[in-house]
Design a protein around this motif. Sequence first.
Motif, mmCIF file in Angstrom:
data_model
loop_
_atom_site.group_PDB
_atom_site.id
_atom_site.type_symbol
_atom_site.label_atom_id
_atom_site.label_comp_id
_atom_site.label_asym_id
_atom_site.label_seq_id
_atom_site.Cartn_x
_atom_site.Cartn_y
_atom_site.Cartn_z
ATOM 1 N N ASN A 30 59.875 33.251 30.456
ATOM 2 C CA ASN A 30 58.634 33.347 29.709
ATOM 3 C C ASN A 30 57.451 33.225 30.502
ATOM 4 O O ASN A 30 56.396 32.936 29.751
ATOM 5 C CB ASN A 30 58.718 32.418 28.689
ATOM 6 C CG ASN A 30 60.007 32.712 27.826
ATOM 7 O OD1 ASN A 30 60.195 33.832 27.224
ATOM 8 N ND2 ASN A 30 60.727 31.901 27.758
ATOM 9 N N VAL A 31 57.374 33.192 31.789
ATOM 10 C CA VAL A 31 56.470 32.771 32.901
ATOM 11 C C VAL A 31 55.980 33.694 33.983
ATOM 12 O O VAL A 31 57.258 34.115 34.341
ATOM 13 C CB VAL A 31 56.536 31.197 33.268
ATOM 14 C CG1 VAL A 31 55.245 31.027 34.209
ATOM 15 C CG2 VAL A 31 56.371 30.352 32.356
ATOM 16 N N VAL A 32 54.971 33.866 34.265
ATOM 17 C CA VAL A 32 54.706 34.706 35.426
ATOM 18 C C VAL A 32 53.862 33.898 36.421
ATOM 19 O O VAL A 32 52.754 33.356 35.819
ATOM 20 C CB VAL A 32 54.105 36.024 35.407
ATOM 21 C CG1 VAL A 32 52.851 36.124 34.474
ATOM 22 C CG2 VAL A 32 53.985 36.878 36.490
ATOM 23 N N THR A 33 54.240 33.822 37.695
ATOM 24 C CA THR A 33 53.190 33.084 38.665
ATOM 25 C C THR A 33 52.789 33.972 39.740
ATOM 26 O O THR A 33 53.545 34.890 40.112
ATOM 27 C CB THR A 33 53.832 31.782 39.420
ATOM 28 O OG1 THR A 33 55.259 32.529 40.008
ATOM 29 C CG2 THR A 33 54.533 30.912 38.322
ATOM 30 N N PHE A 34 51.798 33.550 40.250
ATOM 31 C CA PHE A 34 51.070 34.538 41.457
ATOM 32 C C PHE A 34 50.734 33.413 42.478
ATOM 33 O O PHE A 34 49.892 32.462 42.369
ATOM 34 C CB PHE A 34 49.719 35.248 41.143
ATOM 35 C CG PHE A 34 50.229 36.074 39.975
ATOM 36 C CD1 PHE A 34 50.417 37.463 40.139
ATOM 37 C CD2 PHE A 34 50.072 35.771 38.445
ATOM 38 C CE1 PHE A 34 50.639 38.474 39.256
ATOM 39 C CE2 PHE A 34 50.190 36.833 37.374
ATOM 40 C CZ PHE A 34 50.588 37.855 37.903
ATOM 41 N N SER A 35 51.352 33.361 43.555
ATOM 42 C CA SER A 35 51.130 32.723 44.941
ATOM 43 C C SER A 35 50.372 33.428 45.757
ATOM 44 O O SER A 35 50.542 34.598 46.206
ATOM 45 C CB SER A 35 52.433 32.307 45.561
ATOM 46 O OG SER A 35 53.462 31.664 44.805
ATOM 47 N N ILE A 36 48.944 32.917 45.845
ATOM 48 C CA ILE A 36 48.183 33.661 46.649
ATOM 49 C C ILE A 36 47.736 32.995 47.957
ATOM 50 O O ILE A 36 47.491 31.776 48.108
ATOM 51 C CB ILE A 36 46.665 33.324 45.830
ATOM 52 C CG1 ILE A 36 47.015 34.096 44.356
ATOM 53 C CG2 ILE A 36 45.377 34.082 46.553
ATOM 54 C CD1 ILE A 36 45.740 33.675 43.626
ATOM 55 N N ALA A 37 47.869 33.739 49.179
ATOM 56 C CA ALA A 37 48.062 33.085 50.562
ATOM 57 C C ALA A 37 47.073 34.014 51.257
ATOM 58 O O ALA A 37 46.167 35.011 50.653
ATOM 59 C CB ALA A 37 49.254 33.345 51.232
ATOM 60 N N ALA A 38 46.772 33.465 52.507
ATOM 61 C CA ALA A 38 45.646 34.185 53.254
ATOM 62 C C ALA A 38 46.266 35.603 53.684
ATOM 63 O O ALA A 38 47.301 35.753 53.770
ATOM 64 C CB ALA A 38 45.393 33.391 54.603
ATOM 65 N N ASP A 39 45.080 36.534 53.814
ATOM 66 C CA ASP A 39 45.453 37.938 54.227
ATOM 67 C C ASP A 39 44.279 38.194 54.939
ATOM 68 O O ASP A 39 42.985 38.798 54.474
ATOM 69 C CB ASP A 39 45.728 38.787 53.028
ATOM 70 C CG ASP A 39 46.350 40.387 53.272
ATOM 71 O OD1 ASP A 39 45.655 40.841 54.129
ATOM 72 O OD2 ASP A 39 47.314 40.452 52.681
ATOM 73 N N ASP A 40 44.529 38.880 56.109
ATOM 74 C CA ASP A 40 43.486 39.377 56.910
ATOM 75 C C ASP A 40 42.956 40.631 56.587
ATOM 76 O O ASP A 40 41.793 40.721 56.895
ATOM 77 C CB ASP A 40 43.878 39.415 58.455
ATOM 78 C CG ASP A 40 43.917 38.037 58.968
ATOM 79 O OD1 ASP A 40 43.558 36.995 58.685
ATOM 80 O OD2 ASP A 40 44.834 37.810 60.237
ATOM 81 N N ASP A 41 43.734 41.247 55.839
ATOM 82 C CA ASP A 41 42.862 42.561 55.349
ATOM 83 C C ASP A 41 42.176 42.247 54.268
ATOM 84 O O ASP A 41 41.192 43.509 53.938
ATOM 85 C CB ASP A 41 44.173 43.532 54.928
ATOM 86 C CG ASP A 41 44.806 43.932 55.883
ATOM 87 O OD1 ASP A 41 44.555 44.252 57.035
ATOM 88 O OD2 ASP A 41 46.103 44.317 55.757
ATOM 89 N N TYR A 42 42.060 40.993 53.568
ATOM 90 C CA TYR A 42 41.157 40.907 52.625
ATOM 91 C C TYR A 42 39.834 39.750 53.090
ATOM 92 O O TYR A 42 38.943 39.902 52.744
ATOM 93 C CB TYR A 42 41.827 40.502 51.349
ATOM 94 C CG TYR A 42 42.428 41.520 50.745
ATOM 95 C CD1 TYR A 42 41.781 41.842 49.379
ATOM 96 C CD2 TYR A 42 43.743 42.040 50.885
ATOM 97 C CE1 TYR A 42 42.466 43.329 48.743
ATOM 98 C CE2 TYR A 42 44.396 42.747 50.137
ATOM 99 C CZ TYR A 42 43.774 43.705 49.189
ATOM 100 O OH TYR A 42 44.422 44.684 48.401
ATOM 101 N N CYS A 43 40.240 38.882 53.891
ATOM 102 C CA CYS A 43 39.618 37.674 54.062
ATOM 103 C C CYS A 43 39.661 37.579 55.644
ATOM 104 O O CYS A 43 40.814 37.050 55.912
ATOM 105 C CB CYS A 43 39.697 36.390 53.282
ATOM 106 S SG CYS A 43 39.586 36.903 51.574
ATOM 107 N N SER A 44 38.741 37.733 56.481
ATOM 108 C CA SER A 44 38.740 37.427 57.804
ATOM 109 C C SER A 44 37.435 37.507 58.430
ATOM 110 O O SER A 44 36.337 37.493 57.563
ATOM 111 C CB SER A 44 39.760 38.290 58.709
ATOM 112 O OG SER A 44 39.252 39.690 58.651
ATOM 113 N N ASP A 45 37.251 37.082 59.794
ATOM 114 C CA ASP A 45 35.934 37.531 60.245
ATOM 115 C C ASP A 45 35.071 38.642 59.959
ATOM 116 O O ASP A 45 33.845 39.095 59.791
ATOM 117 C CB ASP A 45 35.982 37.141 61.643
ATOM 118 C CG ASP A 45 36.249 35.787 62.138
ATOM 119 O OD1 ASP A 45 35.916 34.933 61.045
ATOM 120 O OD2 ASP A 45 36.882 35.240 63.131
ATOM 121 N N ASP A 46 36.219 39.633 59.826
ATOM 122 C CA ASP A 46 35.427 41.259 59.512
ATOM 123 C C ASP A 46 35.583 41.631 58.306
ATOM 124 O O ASP A 46 35.073 42.685 57.990
ATOM 125 C CB ASP A 46 36.287 42.106 60.413
ATOM 126 C CG ASP A 46 36.274 41.681 62.114
ATOM 127 O OD1 ASP A 46 35.003 41.247 62.607
ATOM 128 O OD2 ASP A 46 37.288 41.844 62.747
#
Length: 381
Positions: A318-334
């Motif tokens: 009865n629960v859904v979880t979302f584990s959010i980690a770093a991802d260079d395609d979304y957040c990086s220097d570029d």
Amino acid sequence: MRRLTHALVLSAIPAAAFGQAVSCPDCRHVASWFKGEGGFIGTVADGADKVVFVASCGSVITTGPVRITGGAAAQLFNHGNGLACDREGGSLEIAGLKDGGWYWITDETNSAVGNLVSRDILDNDTVELTSAGDGVTMMAGSGAVFVKEAATGRVGILPNILPKPRMDPPRKCGYNDRGTAGTSATATADQDNAQFTRRASECALGDGGAVALATTTNSFTGATTTVADKASVVRPNGTGSVVVTVDLWGNGSGHFTTAATGHALLGQSAAATTTLRDVARLTGATYSARLGAGPTAADLVSGTAAGGITMDTTTTPNVVTFSIAADDDYCSDDNNNPASVSVTATMSAASSTAQVTPSIKRNSTTNAVGGTSFTVVCGSA
């Protein structure tokens, strides 16, 4: 001023019928007693550009505008202007006034004053006024009684619709918190339910709506905090993850546990950030989610990372979880790309009717019962 005279054809139509035929839909106020000479005064209602009256006296209906001076409207009814009514059963309705207006009726030697009353209350129960004996005549009007003492000529207008006490809105159906850990037939040791009881009577039921509620854990205090619909969640930099938990709750409009053995807090979102969350969330819910928006959106698959986000629908029922980690395609220097996540909760017909009253409202085609969304944004470097 306009005067309309109606002849009663063969007396087949009573005079009262004409009052109904020429009723004023916009007239919110009435004089409870209308006979003889007098007048009225009141404050012009907000947004009203004019004040008009409809006076009925026998078979004569008179309508006209009222002069407005300094935000107040006043009108005399006397024999000089032809508006006095010397017959029983007269009526006076007025449009364009605020509450608080009043009127007066002048008898042979004295005058009586009364409130202009809202027409909405005229169907309320009335009371029988105490009689003062043969020396005082009492003539019923609409919501008031005209009283006259024969010996002195004194007159008065007494309302016979009593004011009703202000009624507090009923409490929403749900639960009562007794504040102490007593005993309860529905309590178990691990539920800590002893202090809560169902509120299933003398309460207001809601619309059966449900909400998918998202929460996360504050990284500094460890407290469970709500992630509002369409809110942002900051993606972590480097290692580690942020976990967003979503489960299903009532929408707060009022419900109670259907089964007598169920937890009194079942579906009550007040428990969502407490230790009772596991036993209070609605059951029988399944979840799906999509990453992104528009034509590029894609379904998230439980156990498979996408955009640095891993959905889990299997570990906790009865629960859904979302584990959010770093991802260079979304957040990086570029890159500095937000990632939107939309969550939909569904429930079978059997589950929606078995848990709480009223039943959980669901889409009969998609079985959807609630949803929420959040956007994962990049944190500062």
